[in-house]
Structure formats: structure tokens, C-alpha cells
Motif scaffolding. Structure first.
Motif, PDB file in Angstrom:
ATOM      1  N   TRP A 118      50.684  20.798  48.025  1.00  0.00           N
ATOM      2  CA  TRP A 118      49.233  20.995  47.209  1.00  0.00           C
ATOM      3  C   TRP A 118      48.151  21.345  48.102  1.00  0.00           C
ATOM      4  CZ3 TRP A 118      47.166  22.631  43.162  1.00  0.00           C
ATOM      5  CH2 TRP A 118      45.836  22.368  42.700  1.00  0.00           C
ATOM      6  N   ALA A 119      48.167  20.679  49.272  1.00  0.00           N
ATOM      7  CA  ALA A 119      47.435  20.804  50.372  1.00  0.00           C
ATOM      8  C   ALA A 119      47.387  22.242  50.945  1.00  0.00           C
ATOM      9  CB  ALA A 119      47.369  19.696  51.525  1.00  0.00           C
ATOM     10  N   GLU A 120      48.521  22.649  51.081  1.00  0.00           N
ATOM     11  CA  GLU A 120      48.816  23.993  51.715  1.00  0.00           C
ATOM     12  C   GLU A 120      48.356  25.258  50.684  1.00  0.00           C
ATOM     13  OE1 GLU A 120      50.713  26.928  54.275  1.00  0.00           O
ATOM     14  OE2 GLU A 120      50.795  24.807  54.398  1.00  0.00           O
ATOM     15  N   ALA A 121      48.453  24.662  49.444  1.00  0.00           N
ATOM     16  CA  ALA A 121      47.873  25.578  48.299  1.00  0.00           C
ATOM     17  C   ALA A 121      46.591  25.720  48.445  1.00  0.00           C
ATOM     18  CB  ALA A 121      48.328  24.995  46.925  1.00  0.00           C
ATOM     19  N   GLN A 122      45.691  24.841  48.608  1.00  0.00           N
ATOM     20  CA  GLN A 122      44.325  24.797  48.663  1.00  0.00           C
ATOM     21  C   GLN A 122      44.074  25.605  50.188  1.00  0.00           C
ATOM     22  OE1 GLN A 122      42.757  23.013  46.342  1.00  0.00           O
ATOM     23  NE2 GLN A 122      44.804  22.585  45.666  1.00  0.00           N
ATOM     24  N   ASP A 123      44.800  25.396  50.996  1.00  0.00           N
ATOM     25  CA  ASP A 123      44.698  26.208  52.365  1.00  0.00           C
ATOM     26  C   ASP A 123      44.758  27.753  52.159  1.00  0.00           C
ATOM     27  OD1 ASP A 123      43.919  26.327  55.202  1.00  0.00           O
ATOM     28  OD2 ASP A 123      46.357  26.664  55.498  1.00  0.00           O
ATOM     29  N   VAL A 124      45.715  28.000  51.615  1.00  0.00           N
ATOM     30  CA  VAL A 124      46.223  29.398  51.241  1.00  0.00           C
ATOM     31  C   VAL A 124      45.172  30.034  50.412  1.00  0.00           C
ATOM     32  CG1 VAL A 124      47.913  30.862  49.964  1.00  0.00           C
ATOM     33  CG2 VAL A 124      48.662  29.018  51.549  1.00  0.00           C
ATOM     34  N   ALA A 125      44.725  29.450  49.297  1.00  0.00           N
ATOM     35  CA  ALA A 125      43.740  29.987  48.421  1.00  0.00           C
ATOM     36  C   ALA A 125      42.545  30.470  49.415  1.00  0.00           C
ATOM     37  CB  ALA A 125      43.254  29.066  47.490  1.00  0.00           C
ATOM     38  N   GLY A 126      42.105  29.332  50.265  1.00  0.00           N
ATOM     39  CA  GLY A 126      40.768  29.557  51.142  1.00  0.00           C
ATOM     40  C   GLY A 126      40.961  30.732  52.128  1.00  0.00           C
ATOM     41  N   LYS A 127      42.268  30.994  52.491  1.00  0.00           N
ATOM     42  CA  LYS A 127      42.604  32.067  53.669  1.00  0.00           C
ATOM     43  C   LYS A 127      42.677  33.491  53.109  1.00  0.00           C
ATOM     44  CE  LYS A 127      46.177  30.694  55.585  1.00  0.00           C
ATOM     45  NZ  LYS A 127      47.277  30.091  56.514  1.00  0.00           N
ATOM     46  N   MET A 128      42.937  33.592  51.709  1.00  0.00           N
ATOM     47  CA  MET A 128      42.942  34.851  51.190  1.00  0.00           C
ATOM     48  C   MET A 128      41.977  35.800  51.137  1.00  0.00           C
ATOM     49  SD  MET A 128      46.073  33.681  48.598  1.00  0.00           S
ATOM     50  CE  MET A 128      46.736  35.363  47.668  1.00  0.00           C
ATOM     51  N   THR A 129      41.883  36.933  51.733  1.00  0.00           N
ATOM     52  CA  THR A 129      40.937  37.771  51.600  1.00  0.00           C
ATOM     53  C   THR A 129      40.972  38.675  50.401  1.00  0.00           C
ATOM     54  OG1 THR A 129      40.672  37.741  53.983  1.00  0.00           O
ATOM     55  CG2 THR A 129      39.317  39.715  52.821  1.00  0.00           C
ATOM     56  N   TYR A 130      39.921  38.821  49.360  1.00  0.00           N
ATOM     57  CA  TYR A 130      40.217  39.439  48.259  1.00  0.00           C
ATOM     58  C   TYR A 130      39.715  40.965  48.680  1.00  0.00           C
ATOM     59  CZ  TYR A 130      39.642  41.213  43.516  1.00  0.00           C
ATOM     60  OH  TYR A 130      39.735  41.953  42.258  1.00  0.00           O
ATOM     61  N   ILE A 131      40.418  41.900  48.381  1.00  0.00           N
ATOM     62  CA  ILE A 131      39.995  43.245  48.603  1.00  0.00           C
ATOM     63  C   ILE A 131      39.399  44.098  47.300  1.00  0.00           C
ATOM     64  CG2 ILE A 131      40.529  45.741  49.319  1.00  0.00           C
ATOM     65  CD1 ILE A 131      40.624  43.618  51.515  1.00  0.00           C
ATOM     66  N   GLU A 132      38.118  44.218  47.017  1.00  0.00           N
ATOM     67  CA  GLU A 132      37.998  44.817  45.808  1.00  0.00           C
ATOM     68  C   GLU A 132      38.064  46.462  45.810  1.00  0.00           C
ATOM     69  OE1 GLU A 132      36.811  45.241  42.437  1.00  0.00           O
ATOM     70  OE2 GLU A 132      35.850  43.232  42.718  1.00  0.00           O
ATOM     71  N   LEU A 133      38.944  46.686  44.915  1.00  0.00           N
ATOM     72  CA  LEU A 133      39.438  47.974  44.955  1.00  0.00           C
ATOM     73  C   LEU A 133      38.422  49.009  44.186  1.00  0.00           C
ATOM     74  CD1 LEU A 133      43.341  47.690  43.776  1.00  0.00           C
ATOM     75  CD2 LEU A 133      42.354  47.898  46.228  1.00  0.00           C
ATOM     76  N   SER A 134      37.623  48.564  43.477  1.00  0.00           N
ATOM     77  CA  SER A 134      36.840  49.631  43.070  1.00  0.00           C
ATOM     78  C   SER A 134      35.422  49.711  43.793  1.00  0.00           C
ATOM     79  CB  SER A 134      36.159  48.981  41.390  1.00  0.00           C
ATOM     80  OG  SER A 134      35.216  47.532  41.942  1.00  0.00           O
ATOM     81  N   VAL A 135      35.685  49.492  44.974  1.00  0.00           N
ATOM     82  CA  VAL A 135      34.502  49.769  45.901  1.00  0.00           C
ATOM     83  C   VAL A 135      34.946  50.619  46.930  1.00  0.00           C
ATOM     84  CG1 VAL A 135      33.195  48.673  47.976  1.00  0.00           C
ATOM     85  CG2 VAL A 135      33.319  47.404  45.989  1.00  0.00           C
ATOM     86  N   GLY A 136      34.220  51.577  47.102  1.00  0.00           N
ATOM     87  CA  GLY A 136      34.814  52.657  48.004  1.00  0.00           C
ATOM     88  C   GLY A 136      35.792  53.738  47.165  1.00  0.00           C
ATOM     89  N   ASN A 137      36.457  54.700  47.924  1.00  0.00           N
ATOM     90  CA  ASN A 137      37.102  55.636  47.115  1.00  0.00           C
ATOM     91  C   ASN A 137      38.742  55.605  47.943  1.00  0.00           C
ATOM     92  OD1 ASN A 137      37.007  56.875  49.928  1.00  0.00           O
ATOM     93  ND2 ASN A 137      36.098  58.985  49.152  1.00  0.00           N
ATOM     94  N   MET A 138      38.871  54.490  48.675  1.00  0.00           N
ATOM     95  CA  MET A 138      40.195  54.390  49.230  1.00  0.00           C
ATOM     96  C   MET A 138      41.345  54.362  48.296  1.00  0.00           C
ATOM     97  SD  MET A 138      41.933  51.944  52.004  1.00  0.00           S
ATOM     98  CE  MET A 138      40.477  52.024  53.232  1.00  0.00           C
ATOM     99  N   PHE A 139      41.207  53.408  47.313  1.00  0.00           N
ATOM    100  CA  PHE A 139      42.291  53.182  46.258  1.00  0.00           C
ATOM    101  C   PHE A 139      42.226  54.289  45.588  1.00  0.00           C
ATOM    102  CE2 PHE A 139      43.189  51.652  41.765  1.00  0.00           C
ATOM    103  CZ  PHE A 139      44.574  51.402  42.209  1.00  0.00           C
TER     104      PHE A 139
END
Lengths: 656, 323
Positions: A612-633
Motif C-alpha cells: 500500500w505504501a508502494e502504491a502511494q509512492d508509485v502514484a506520486g511518481k507517475m508523470t501524466y502526459i496530456e495527449l490533447s496538448v501539442g500535435n504529437m499524438f
């Protein structure tokens, strides 16, 4: 207010409703599930029913309703009960049915047909499924459940030791738990004096220790053996699965799965948010329907496990996408879908079961997996925890959940990037003319003769065909391309010399099964619109993968393992998926099915505070990439709308 | 301090495509036009060979255009009812090629039969010696009927015929294959669709060397930067070895430039914008000159003065610098 009765056939269930209510809602009241992917907007036509007696009033005129009326069908969501009692028949094609939720339970195979199991094992090499019988739900973490009994023998109070009861308890507990921050709620404090004196200062304490804080849940006199169970629930948009765990032994007792009853408010998270926000009582309805779904599963489990009582389930863990978590807790989801797409919370408070109306012990704490962003939620964090991608020594891996929301995570150890490519529900059969979930009678495999264009097919349970499931659609797409029925852009070659190729109401279509051979007495076809829909779904997934790789400057070759998660993933044929360009052209051995990793991660976290502690850590570490920004996606998406891809060098081993 | 000239090394180049065929080559043209072959970014002669200069075509139509601006109407007043004299006039003005739009084949615009269209093409071929680009009306069913007949009638002439699109390419590709013409592949300002269309066409069996790309054009002030970026990206892709982007590029500049308000608004409406005729000609010429820098090989123009300016610009750009 006087009511009218509506009787639903073939079940024969009768329900009393007030005039003015639509038949879809009435069916919901009768606990009968009718397909309604559009959420009752009257646009998808999947909730067609036959009104056998009585008259209903149409909510409004529509082209679709008129066309269905010609066939003697009415849209349940658009037919209002008026002043007559009704008898309504729900045709097979509109009924939700018992679809295959792949629950890897102790007695593997319930709900999975022999034919399918054979198929899974021989064709898709899913021997893992059998292993899961013996799979350790702890997955390498120590058994240290989020809720445990502690037995204390406190020094008896005397004139020499005149501490108050609470301090006496807290001091003894500190030795046991190493926690300095111990909270005992008022309700327990009120009875504390009596409780500890029943067996002369011998007591059992149920506590939950998280992040250095201990929360006391219950205090019982004496040192009796107390049963201790927990429940881990994966709240999927489409499917909800619950695992009943024995917290003392760290084992899975039983599992149950069903479809999310919120389906009647729409197939996808957006339409459910819209319903919750726009309809009067919408939030209440959407919230209640997921609570009801979970309670049904708990009831199912307790009926199967007679020795265990509701009150023995003392803790609950849930994992679901951000929207599901909001709706489950009754938090306003409105701003999730409005730019800049902000959820109310990514980390959720621990609540008591009674606050939500969950039918376990009323004081049981309910934990929710933390989310990352609006469209990457706790189910993905939970899956990432399960794959151990966030561990320091992890190799570069990719986790893909092939489902409606299409979340994926790429990374190793201390860096993780994630996005949600919104593949849509096409692979779950939604939005496809004859699409359906993987259940009895779904076409899951086909062969098309390249000379005569005759089709042979295999269905689940060898039932008479009702429609096509996700695997059948992927296989079908590959076969349509291989036989030249469609070009690489998904365009139908309408000049082909076969009666199977024809122009339907919405454009070109190809007949897979003639009406006489089906269970529904209609030709089962795949249309050009369906193909374009599938292309968009597969294009979104592949473009999401490419975008994540681009963001960190990696190539496909850098990926050591591709974890395929999600219910649909279990039925996926990797070579077929590569052939149409849904998945990267990597060696098949790099792919690993992990089934419902969201549920498995939830089990791990419930059984181990370290997880459970690891899950908190993982959630904090994940970088969300917003696909609607820019034209790459967008750029990657358009180049993926081609079979297998615009850049054929990305698929060196595909010959279509 | 000696300065090192930095040079990009590329692995590939733009296809070399010849349009038209002389008597020896089985046609009746007195001159042919060859474009492409570029082995570097536009006009960077020191990095790679730019063997052939960009060329310009003038647009003519088989029926008198009613929607052209009076300034253009004035230039072609004596010839615009007759494609044969119009084509001759265009050659007089210095067009390297004739771009013939079969506007009269449009069902709402005269609905000329495929045979009538073929006759017009034959007549124009007989009247002038430069190579010919022929495009249909854009109506799918009609174009599908016209293309094979025109292609057959002009067999041996090595025309460019257009425009194939992702939704309709088969009948044109087949006609170009059988009668040995070049095909113009039109995509909607999207490099991926441009490439997909080329794959679809080559998979039918028409060689990549028989395709010209029309990536769609936008005029100055109306999205020219999109066109420019796509040209640049296509060129870079081709130079790095992408065979499905290595086709020379044709741009319909006249049509787009003469749709812009700045080209067609009279001076009395916008006194600050200055003389309309100069403005309109420059609007077309600047659009063309800008897109030349993106890597255009064939510019289709409407006004003879823009043509003169562009040809001059293209000559100057072909001068190799002393390094």
C-alpha cells in the motif's frame, strides 16, 4: 400517486412504476439489465424491446425509432409508460446477458466455457491462468494486512497505577505497533471502560496501521480467535470484480465478477459524468448503482462462503479509474471532463463502509487507490504496483490496459510516464453494428476464403451466432485486409463478385453470417463504419504507445516487457493484434498477460501495508502526459489509421 | 579562424519525374518537363545536388470560368471561351506546362461526357507543344468515368492526371498504369494521409516514380504555414529515405491565392491596401515564392505576371553560391 405495472418477458418480472417513466428505467427498477451504450439518449438503438400489450408514448420522434418501429421494435429509453399496464419482451440482442468476466478464481473456469478455456490454452498460450490458482496474492510482499487483530494484556488498574483507561491502552498499543499516532474514535471510547474490564484488562484490538498512523476500528474483550476477512474490489467502467481475502492467512477465498450497473447511464466514463451532472438526482443514481453492484458481489460471495458473515469483512480496498473513484465516493466528477481536466482529488480519504452503504461490517475502513490524473486512475496505479515497474531495479516496461479508456504506463524504477489514449469501447463490442461482449454466441474467430469470400467462423461455446466480440473483430479486420475486402485505409472494395459485399443503410457492408444461421434472424455484417471505428480504436492505442516513447526518446526495442492488462487482454491474440497494428511488432515472448492487474494490485495492497505504501509512492511518481496538448499524438494517431501503419517499417514482420 | 561549413548528409533524394513525351518517346510534345532529383533541402546547393529548377504551369479551363476575378478575366478575355486558344496564350506567356481543369465535366456545370472531355484534351495537345496536366471536376463518379477515356485518348503523351484521393484512387491509378501517365495524388494538408495514399496507389502496381504529390495548398495569410511545414516535413522524410514521400510536389497556388480577399477586394473598398492588381499579382507570387522555399517543384498559377516573377525567382535560386 397511482402506479402502472410493467411486466418484462422472458423473465416474467413485474414492476410497479409511475406514469411518465421510460422503460429503460423501469427495467432498471426490476433489476433487469438492458444494453444502453448511449446512456438512454435514444441514439444507439441497442435497447430495442417489443411491447407485447399496452401502449407506450414515444418521448420524441426520431429516424432511428421510426426505423425500429417498422420492425415492431421500440426504444426502451424513449418509450414512456402512460396510463396502461404494459407487457414488454426483451429480445436476446438487447439483453445484457452473462458475459465473460474473466475472474481468475480458485476454481478457475467458472464462467469460462470449456471450449474457450481450450482455446485460451492452445491458441493464446495463456497457461498463466492455471498458475493463478496457485498464484500468491501477495506477489512477493510480506503479509502485513491493512487491518489486523492485536491481542493485549494490559497491566490492571490499581491505586499504584491509576492511569486513565485510554492512556493505559495507548501505551500498551505503542509497544505493539511502534506507532506514536494512535486514534481511538469516540464511539469506542464511550464503551472502553466496560470492555477492558470484561476479561480483566485482556482485550483484542482491531486496528489499521497506515503511514505511521494507527486507527483503532474495534475493541473486543478477551483473546478469542476472531475471523478476519477483507474484500478487494476492482471497479471497472464495464466490469466489477471482487476478491474475498482471508487476512490472517493471506489467501484468496473466492472471487465474483459482474458488469457495472452504471452501464445504463452510458458505456463510457464521459456519458456517466454527464448523466451525474445534468440529470436531476443523477449523482445519487450513478453513485447508488455502483454501490448496489458491489453489494451484489458481496452477497454472491457470502452465499457461496456460508461460514463467513457480513460482519467478518472488516476492511475493503477499491481500485478504479478516477471517474469511478469519484462516483463510488459520491464526489462531484464534473470538472474531470472540462478543460483543463482536473479531478477533485487524486488521493482519497479512508471512509467507513456504513458511510457508503457497503454491506460489510459498518465500521470497516474503505481504502481507495490513489489516482494520477483525470484519465489515469487507481486501477492503473494498482496495475503498475502489480507489475513492479516502479521498483528500483525494474527494466523498461510498458503496461497497457486495452479497454475503453486505454491507459498505458511506460517506465522503469524511478521514472514512469502515463497517458490515456481513449481507445473507446469498440473492442468490447460497443459502437459496432453487431459488436458484443465475449459471451455465448459471440464470433471470436473467422476464416475468409480469398477466392470465394465464403466465411467460416467459431463462436464462444459453439453457440449460434449473436454478434462479434473484440477478438473476433481484431481477427476479422486482419482477415478482411488479407483477402483484399478492405484496403489499408479500411475502405471496402465494393466491386467484389460476392453477394456478401453489399451497400447497407449506412454504406458498404460485408455479410459474415447469413440470417438463417444466426440466433437473431438477421444477417450479421461488418460495415465500413465499423471498420473505421476499429481503426480509430487500434490507432489510438498504438499512437498512445508511440507518444509515450517519443516523450522519453525511446524506441520499441528499448521495451523489455509489455504487460497486457484488462479483461479484454485475456482474449487477445497477440499476432493478430500486431498484424492490424494495434500492438508494436515485438517478439511475442515479450508480451505478458497479467489479467485483471487492477484487482491483483488491490489484493496485494490489502494484504500488505508495504504494498500500500508502494502504491502511494508509485502514484506520486507517475508523470501524466496530456495527449490533447501539442500535435504529437494527433500526428501519431493519423499515421496509425492504416493497416498496419503508415510507416510500414515499424512492422517488419507483418505481411498483410 | 576558419569557418567549417556544416553540411547535412542525406541518404536519399526526391524522385526525378518527366512529364510529356516527344515523338521519339511515343508522344507528340515538342518539349518535356523534368522535375525533382533534389538531394538536399530547397536550394542548399552546397549540401546536395539540386539538378532541376522548379517549373510553373498556367491554369486553363475547358469552359469560360465565371468565378474568376475581373483582373484575371481581363487578361484572358479573348481566349477564355476556348481551351485551344487559351492554351496557346498560356504558352506565349511562358508557361512550362498547361494545367487543364475539366470544369465542364461537372454535373452542375455542363456535364460534358467523357468523350467530349477526351476531345478537348486531344485538341489542346494538338494546339501546343508543352506537356499537359489534366484534372477532373472533383465529382467522384464523374471523374471515375472521365479518367479512363481521357487516359486512353492521350495514350503515349505521358500526361499528369488528377486528382486521386484517399477515397477515390483506384480507377485513376488503373488508368495511369494501363496508358502510362503520371498520377497526381491529393491529400488534405496531412503528411500521414499523403503517405497513406501513396502506399495505396503503389500497392495497386503504379510505380512511385509515376506519382506527383499535391499536399493541398493554402494561400498567404490563410494557412500557408501549414502547407510550408508539411512540404518541409515531406522533403526531410524523403531525404532520409522515405520512399513514400519522395515524389515531386505540385501546388495549386493560383486557385488558392485568387480566393483570398486580399487578391479580389477592389481598392475603393480597402484604400489602405493599395492598387488591387499589383496586390493580387503579388499575393499569388509571394505565396508561390514562399512555398518554393518549402520545396515545391511545380507551381500552378493563374496570372502571367505572377508566372514571370516566379520563374525569375526560381532562376535566381538555381545559381550555385561560391563557397
Amino acid at each position: 400517486m397511482d402506479t402502472r405495472s410493467v411486466t418484462f418477458l422472458p423473465a416474467g418480472v413485474k414492476v410497479a412504476v409511475e406514469p411518465g417513466i421510460d422503460l429503460l428505467t423501469a427495467a432498471g427498477k426490476a433489476n433487469i439489465e438492458i444494453k444502453a451504450p448511449c446512456g438512454g439518449d435514444g441514439t444507439c438503438g441497442k435497447c430495442a424491446v417489443i411491447i407485447k400489450s399496452g401502449k407506450a408514448k414515444a418521448r420524441r420522434e426520431s429516424y432511428l425509432a421510426t426505423r425500429l418501429a417498422e420492425k415492431g421494435l421500440n426504444l426502451a429509453c424513449q418509450s414512456l409508460v402512460e396510463d396502461e399496464d404494459l407487457v414488454v419482451e426483451i429480445p436476446k440482442i438487447s439483453a445484457m446477458g452473462k458475459h465473460q468476466v474473466l475472474v481468475e478464481n480458485v476454481a478457475l473456469g467458472e464462467g469460462v466455457s470449456d471450449a474457450l478455456r481450450e482455446y485460451l490454452l492452445n491458441v493464446w498460450q495463456l497457461k498463466d491462468l492455471f498458475k493463478q490458482k496457485h498464484e500468491d496474492p501477495l506477489h512477493g510482499y510480506p503479509l502485513n494486512p491493512l487491518c489486523r487483530w492485536v491481542q493485549l494484556t494490559m497491566p490492571a488498574a490499581s491505586l499504584q497505577d491509576n492511569r486513565d483507561d485510554l492512556s493505559r491502552l495507548v501505551l500498551s498499543l505503542r509497544k505493539e505497533t511502534k506507532c506514536t499516532d494512535i486514534n481511538i474514535p469516540l464511539s469506542l471510547l464511550r464503551k472502553l471502560g466496560d470492555t477492558i474490564r470484561v476479561e480483566n484488562f485482556k482485550i483484542s484490538i482491531l486496528l489499521s496501521e497506515v503511514g505511521g498512523k494507527a486507527e483503532v476500528i474495534a475493541i473486543e474483550p478477551g483473546h478469542r480467535h476472531q475471523p478476519l476477512y477483507g474484500i478487494a474490489v476492482d471497479i471497472g467502467t464495464t466490469t466489477v470484480v471482487a476478491y474475498l481475502l482471508d487476512l490472517r492467512k493471506g489467501t484468496i477465498v473466492d472471487t465474483a465478477g459482474t458488469h457495472n450497473r452504471q452501464a445504463r447511464f452510458g458505456d463510457d466514463v464521459i456519458s456517466r459524468i454527464v448523466y451525474a451532472v445534468d440529470e436531476p438526482d443523477g449523482m445519487k443514481d450513478v453513485h447508488q448503482s455502483i454501490i448496489d453492484t458491489i453489494n451484489t458481489l458481496i452477497q454472491d460471495l457470502l452465499v457461496k462462503q456460508r461460514k463467513i458473515n457480513e460482519a467478518d469483512i472488516r476492511v475493503m480496498m477499491t481500485a478504479g479509474n478516477t471517474t469511478m473513484a469519484h462516483l463510488f465516493l459520491g464526489i462531484n466528477p464534473q470538472y474531470i471532463r472540462l478543460e483543463p481536466y482536473i479531478p477533485t482529488a487524486n488521493f482519497f480519504p479512508v471512509v467507513k463502509a456504513q458511510e457508503l452503504g457497503i454491506r460489510v461490517h459498518p465500521d470497516a475502513p474503505v481504502f481507495c487507490f490513489p489516482a494520477v490524473a483525470s484519465y489515469v486512475g487507481g486501477d492503473i496505479v494498482s496495475g503498475t504496483l502489480f507489475t513492479a515497474m516502479g521498483k528500483a531495479d525494474a527494466q523498461v516496461s510498458l503496461l497497457i490496459d486495452i479497454g475503453t479508456n486505454g491507459e498505458m504506463v511506460l517506465g522503469a524504477g524511478d521514472w514512469l510516464v502515463t497517458c490515456s489514449c481513449s481507445a473507446g469501447p469498440a473492442f468490447e463490442g460497443s459502437g459496432i453494428t453487431f459488436g458484443m461482449r465475449a459471451m455465448h454466441g459471440a464470433i471470436e474467430h473467422m476464416q475468409i476464403n480469398p477466392e470465394t469470400y465464403e466465411v467460416s467462423y467459431a463462436t464462444i461455446n459453439n453457440g449460434r451466432p449473436l454478434g462479434i466480440c473484440g477478438t473476433g473483430l481484431i481477427d476479422g479486420l486482419a482477415k478482411l485486409r488479407r483477402t483484399g475486402i478492405i484496403d489499408r485505409a479500411g475502405k471496402f472494395q465494393t466491386h467484389l463478385p460476392t453477394p456478401r459485399m453489399r451497400i447497407g443503410e449506412v454504406g458498404p457492408e460485408f455479410v459474415l453470417v447469413w440470417a438463417a444461421d444466426t440466433e437473431i434472424d438477421r444477417d450479421i455484417v461488418i460495415s465500413e463504419a465499423d471498420v473505421k471505428n476499429l481503426l480509430r480504436a487500434k490507432g489510438a492505442v498504438f499512437a498512445g504507445i508511440r507518444t509515450l516513447l517519443n516523450v522519453v526518446g525511446f524506441e520499441f526495442g528499448s521495451i523489455e516487457t509489455v504487460y497486457v492488462a484488462g479483461g479484454f487482454g485475456n482474449y487477445l491474440n497477440i499476432p493478430d493484434a500486431i498484424a492490424i497494428g494495434l500492438l508494436p511488432d515485438l517478439p511475442v515472448e515479450k508480451y505478458k498477460f497479467i489479467g485483471n492487474s487492477s484487482a491483483k494490485g488491490a489484493c496485494m495492497a490489502l494484504l500488505s501495508a508495504e504494498a500500500w505504501a508502494e502504491a502511494q509512492d508509485v502514484a506520486g511518481k507517475m508523470t501524466y502526459i496530456e495527449l490533447s496538448v501539442g500535435n504529437m499524438f494527433m500526428d501519431e494517431f493519423i499515421s496509425s489509421l492504416f493497416i498496419p501503419h503508415t510507416d510500414l517499417t515499424l512492422f517488419p514482420n507483418v505481411d498483410l | 579562424m576558419a569557418t567549417n561549413i556544416l553540411k547535412e548528409k542525406y541518404s536519399s533524394k526526391i524522385n526525378t519525374v518527366t512529364i510529356g513525351a516527344t515523338k521519339e518517346q511515343g508522344g507528340t510534345r515538342t518539349s518535356t518537363v523534368t522535375v525533382g532529383g533534389d538531394a538536399s533541402a530547397p536550394f542548399l546547393h552546397y549540401e546536395g545536388e539540386i539538378p532541376l529548377k522548379p517549373v510553373a504551369a498556367l491554369e486553363i479551363q475547358d469552359i469560360a470560368p465565371t468565378d474568376w476575378d475581373p483582373i484575371l478575366q481581363k487578361v484572358y478575355a479573348e481566349v477564355s471561351g476556348d481551351p485551344v486558344t487559351w492554351a496557346k496564350k498560356a504558352v506565349e506567356f511562358g508557361a512550362d506546362l498547361i494545367y487543364l481543369k475539366l470544369a465542364g465535366s461537372h454535373p452542375d456545370n455542363g456535364d460534358k461526357s467523357p468523350e467530349e472531355c477526351a476531345k478537348i484534351v486531344k485538341d489542346v495537345l494538338a494546339a501546343v507543344g508543352v506537356p499537359l496536366i489534366v484534372v477532373g471536376s472533383g465529382v467522384e463518379e464523374k471523374d471515375n468515368a472521365v479518367w479512363p477515356v481521357v487516359a486512353e485518348a492521350a495514350a503515349g503523351e505521358n500526361l499528369v492526371i488528377g486528382s486521386a484521393q484517399q477515397e477515390k484512387y483506384k480507377s485513376l491509378a488503373a488508368a495511369c498504369m494501363v496508358y502510362k501517365h503520371k498520377l497526381l495524388a491529393l491529400s488534405p494538408l496531412d503528411i500521414n494521409i499523403c503517405k497513406q495514399l501513396n502506399i495505396l496507389i503503389t500497392e495497386m502496381g503504379l510505380p512511385a516514380e509515376s506519382i506527383l504529390i499535391d499536399p493541398s495548398t493554402a494561400a498567404l495569410g490563410y494557412g500557408i504555414e501549414y502547407t510550408y511545414s508539411i512540404l518541409e516535413r515531406g522533403r526531410l522524410g524523403a531525404l532520409q529515405g522515405d520512399k513514400m514521400l519522395a515524389m515531386p510536389v505540385l501546388l495549386q497556388i493560383g486557385y488558392e491565392a485568387w480566393r483570398s480577399k486580399e487578391a479580389i477586394a477592389p481598392e475603393e473598398d480597402f484604400p489602405n491596401w493599395g492598387n488591387q492588381e499589383e496586390r493580387a499579382i503579388l499575393w499569388e507570387a509571394v505565396t508561390a515564392a514562399g512555398l518554393l522555399q518549402g520545396g515545391a517543384n511545380i507551381a500552378v498559377l493563374r496570372h502571367p505576371e505572377s508566372l514571370r516573377l516566379l520563374k525569375k525567382n526560381s532562376e535566381e535560386l538555381m545559381v550555385k553560391p561560391e563557397l
